[in-house]
Motif scaffolding. Sequence first.
Motif, PDB file in Angstrom:
ATOM      1  N   GLN A  49     -17.696  18.177  90.570  1.00 42.41           N
ATOM      2  CA  GLN A  49     -16.262  18.414  90.649  1.00 42.41           C
ATOM      3  C   GLN A  49     -15.636  17.403  91.614  1.00 42.41           C
ATOM      4  OE1 GLN A  49     -18.313  21.186  91.852  1.00 42.41           O
ATOM      5  NE2 GLN A  49     -18.730  21.689  89.698  1.00 42.41           N
ATOM      6  N   VAL A  50     -14.434  16.950  91.276  1.00 41.51           N
ATOM      7  CA  VAL A  50     -13.637  16.093  92.147  1.00 41.51           C
ATOM      8  C   VAL A  50     -12.278  16.756  92.308  1.00 41.51           C
ATOM      9  CG1 VAL A  50     -12.615  13.815  92.489  1.00 41.51           C
ATOM     10  CG2 VAL A  50     -14.819  14.022  91.333  1.00 41.51           C
ATOM     11  N   ARG A  51     -11.849  16.983  93.558  1.00 41.46           N
ATOM     12  CA  ARG A  51     -10.604  17.698  93.816  1.00 41.46           C
ATOM     13  C   ARG A  51      -9.628  16.787  94.546  1.00 41.46           C
ATOM     14  NH1 ARG A  51     -10.651  22.262  96.750  1.00 41.46           N
ATOM     15  NH2 ARG A  51      -9.439  23.434  95.240  1.00 41.46           N
ATOM     16  N   ILE A  52      -8.341  16.862  94.148  1.00 46.94           N
ATOM     17  CA  ILE A  52      -7.306  15.962  94.662  1.00 46.94           C
ATOM     18  C   ILE A  52      -6.084  16.788  95.048  1.00 46.94           C
ATOM     19  CG2 ILE A  52      -5.848  13.969  94.144  1.00 46.94           C
ATOM     20  CD1 ILE A  52      -7.915  13.141  92.050  1.00 46.94           C
ATOM     21  N   ARG A  53      -5.569  16.554  96.251  1.00 44.91           N
ATOM     22  CA  ARG A  53      -4.386  17.285  96.733  1.00 44.91           C
ATOM     23  C   ARG A  53      -3.080  16.677  96.221  1.00 44.91           C
ATOM     24  NH1 ARG A  53      -7.452  15.938 101.128  1.00 44.91           N
ATOM     25  NH2 ARG A  53      -8.416  17.580 102.385  1.00 44.91           N
ATOM     26  N   ASN A  54      -2.971  15.366  96.370  1.00 41.55           N
ATOM     27  CA  ASN A  54      -1.700  14.672  96.181  1.00 41.55           C
ATOM     28  C   ASN A  54      -1.484  14.313  94.708  1.00 41.55           C
ATOM     29  OD1 ASN A  54       0.641  13.161  96.556  1.00 41.55           O
ATOM     30  ND2 ASN A  54      -0.491  11.324  97.147  1.00 41.55           N
ATOM     31  N   TYR A  55      -0.837  15.180  93.976  1.00 40.80           N
ATOM     32  CA  TYR A  55      -0.550  14.947  92.565  1.00 40.80           C
ATOM     33  C   TYR A  55       0.789  15.595  92.223  1.00 40.80           C
ATOM     34  CZ  TYR A  55      -1.745  19.806  91.532  1.00 40.80           C
ATOM     35  OH  TYR A  55      -1.748  21.171  91.488  1.00 40.80           O
ATOM     36  N   SER A  56       1.279  15.312  91.016  1.00 41.42           N
ATOM     37  CA  SER A  56       2.559  15.854  90.574  1.00 41.42           C
ATOM     38  C   SER A  56       2.337  16.924  89.510  1.00 41.42           C
ATOM     39  CB  SER A  56       3.438  14.734  90.007  1.00 41.42           C
ATOM     40  OG  SER A  56       4.560  15.283  89.335  1.00 41.42           O
ATOM     41  N   PRO A  57       2.497  18.199  89.829  1.00 40.91           N
ATOM     42  CA  PRO A  57       2.363  19.243  88.811  1.00 40.91           C
ATOM     43  C   PRO A  57       3.363  19.088  87.676  1.00 40.91           C
ATOM     44  CG  PRO A  57       2.324  20.191  91.024  1.00 40.91           C
ATOM     45  CD  PRO A  57       2.727  18.759  91.171  1.00 40.91           C
ATOM     46  N   ALA A  58       4.589  18.666  87.997  1.00 43.83           N
ATOM     47  CA  ALA A  58       5.617  18.509  86.965  1.00 43.83           C
ATOM     48  C   ALA A  58       5.238  17.410  85.978  1.00 43.83           C
ATOM     49  CB  ALA A  58       6.966  18.194  87.618  1.00 43.83           C
ATOM     50  N   ARG A  59       4.725  16.306  86.488  1.00 41.16           N
ATOM     51  CA  ARG A  59       4.341  15.200  85.627  1.00 41.16           C
ATOM     52  C   ARG A  59       3.148  15.594  84.745  1.00 41.16           C
ATOM     53  NH1 ARG A  59       5.919  11.361  82.446  1.00 41.16           N
ATOM     54  NH2 ARG A  59       4.620   9.510  82.428  1.00 41.16           N
ATOM     55  N   ASP A 104     -16.768   8.865  88.127  1.00 38.83           N
ATOM     56  CA  ASP A 104     -16.579   7.774  89.087  1.00 38.83           C
ATOM     57  C   ASP A 104     -15.109   7.389  89.205  1.00 38.83           C
ATOM     58  OD1 ASP A 104     -19.269   7.743  89.535  1.00 38.83           O
ATOM     59  OD2 ASP A 104     -19.685   6.002  88.285  1.00 38.83           O
ATOM     60  N   TYR A 105     -14.376   7.430  88.101  1.00 40.41           N
ATOM     61  CA  TYR A 105     -12.955   7.102  88.120  1.00 40.41           C
ATOM     62  C   TYR A 105     -12.173   8.113  88.959  1.00 40.41           C
ATOM     63  CZ  TYR A 105      -8.508   5.419  86.123  1.00 40.41           C
ATOM     64  OH  TYR A 105      -7.249   4.888  85.941  1.00 40.41           O
ATOM     65  N   ALA A 106     -12.480   9.388  88.771  1.00 37.35           N
ATOM     66  CA  ALA A 106     -11.800  10.424  89.548  1.00 37.35           C
ATOM     67  C   ALA A 106     -12.128  10.299  91.034  1.00 37.35           C
ATOM     68  CB  ALA A 106     -12.203  11.805  89.032  1.00 37.35           C
ATOM     69  N   ARG A 107     -13.367   9.974  91.362  1.00 36.87           N
ATOM     70  CA  ARG A 107     -13.735   9.796  92.768  1.00 36.87           C
ATOM     71  C   ARG A 107     -12.979   8.627  93.388  1.00 36.87           C
ATOM     72  NH1 ARG A 107     -20.302  10.621  92.085  1.00 36.87           N
ATOM     73  NH2 ARG A 107     -20.334  12.895  92.413  1.00 36.87           N
ATOM     74  N   ALA A 108     -12.878   7.514  92.659  1.00 36.58           N
ATOM     75  CA  ALA A 108     -12.150   6.360  93.187  1.00 36.58           C
ATOM     76  C   ALA A 108     -10.664   6.675  93.356  1.00 36.58           C
ATOM     77  CB  ALA A 108     -12.338   5.153  92.262  1.00 36.58           C
TER      78      ALA A 108
END
Length: 444
Positions: free
Chosen positions: A315-325, A406-410
């Motif tokens: 699993q790769v988790r990311i905080r900074n994203y746009s829910p609306a987009r 790997d893309y999600a991790r980067a």
Amino acid sequence: MVRLILILLGVDFLRSHWRGLRRFGAFTLLAGTVIFIDALDGVLYFPIEPFALLLLIEGGATLLVAGSGIGGQKRLRYVKGAAFVISALLILAGNHEGDLVLSLLFGTLFLADGALQIASAIVVRYPNWRLALVGGVVEVLIAVFFYQPWPTHYQGVVPYCLGLGLAFTGWNLILLARRAKRAKRNPAMDDPAAQAGIPGAPLITQWEGPPAADEPALTVHVWTPAGTAAGGARQRPVISRYIAAVDEQGVISTGHAALASPEGVYISLYPAQEIDRSPDEFGRLLRATKENNVAGRFLSDYASEAAQWCPSTRQVRIRNYSPARLERFWRRYRQDNTYNLTHRNCSSSVAKGLEAALEGCVGRLWQRKGFWIAFGKLMTTPELWVALQIRKRGQTMAWTPGLVLDYARALSMLADPRPTGWINTARRALTRIWRRRKGMRVVS
């Protein structure tokens, strides 16, 4: 390169500075061309030794602080530091053998990348494969240029590489400025929630680590091919990691990828009817052509998918994203349930959804620092160049669960940046040591 930078910085953020970006690109293109031409006559005006010393200092400092990195960041620092130190030592050796090794190294890298791009273009036949085929041929020709001793008997290998790198980067920056000028307004930036990202995130520009288990975050789930092979995968490290795993009965497992958001978006695409993945049929299915399109189905949520099959292996988790987009992308994307093993599969769906969710994330994060600080932070982050290479492989071959992982991790290192730079890292390490010593004194 152009598309990914446009995604990460955002259309609006780039449009207001397209003239400065174009000037910088033109200067970089000119500098690269001059350095490359300068090396052709065998008389080098480029300061090669000071450049090598800078590489050596940067590489050595990176290796010293690499252990303070987190996960993939640590490994990337070790690779970067080792590459810089080895290249610097070969340059400073100042003999024919060092120049020859560098030439063979760079030539082999170009040859391998070009040959892989040519092979994948011919086999997969994805959209615009002919253009990619031409690009692969160009890379092979560059490899031949590095292999043969003319015209400088390998002495100009470093200026060649630096000049080519600057020239290609400058050309891409000019294209980026052109696209930013002509691109339509990013609809995600009209939404205050999209501009701010996740509540509380805009005031933070760096995090010490990935999101905590109880922290809301966008999650990329990956079932690796080797981890989902029913009968135990045969030992084929690179193939099993990025393409497919074969169990003891000869059944091929390609793994799976899905994307989930706390707001309820779940992107997980499967073929409606199981595809025959026996070795005899698998080669035919690699073609990204319309005759291989089949009906697909979108699964509803991760909990039910994990219960029916098995939990994701990574699993790769990311905080900074746009829910609306992300929601806007998902409403449009799920209207088409077409599935194609190489062109529109689970992994390509996740990659597109991830890019939609992260559109403008770097621009939002660093906009208070100004455009050139944000642009400089992005361009000097090693994970950007890793993401560019992975994205190239995904588009010119096929997106696979291993590539998506790997893309999600980067991208997670770009959207949720960790502290980078050896000076900042050394300062933080000294601060921690000082605090610990101060705490020990208080206790004693």
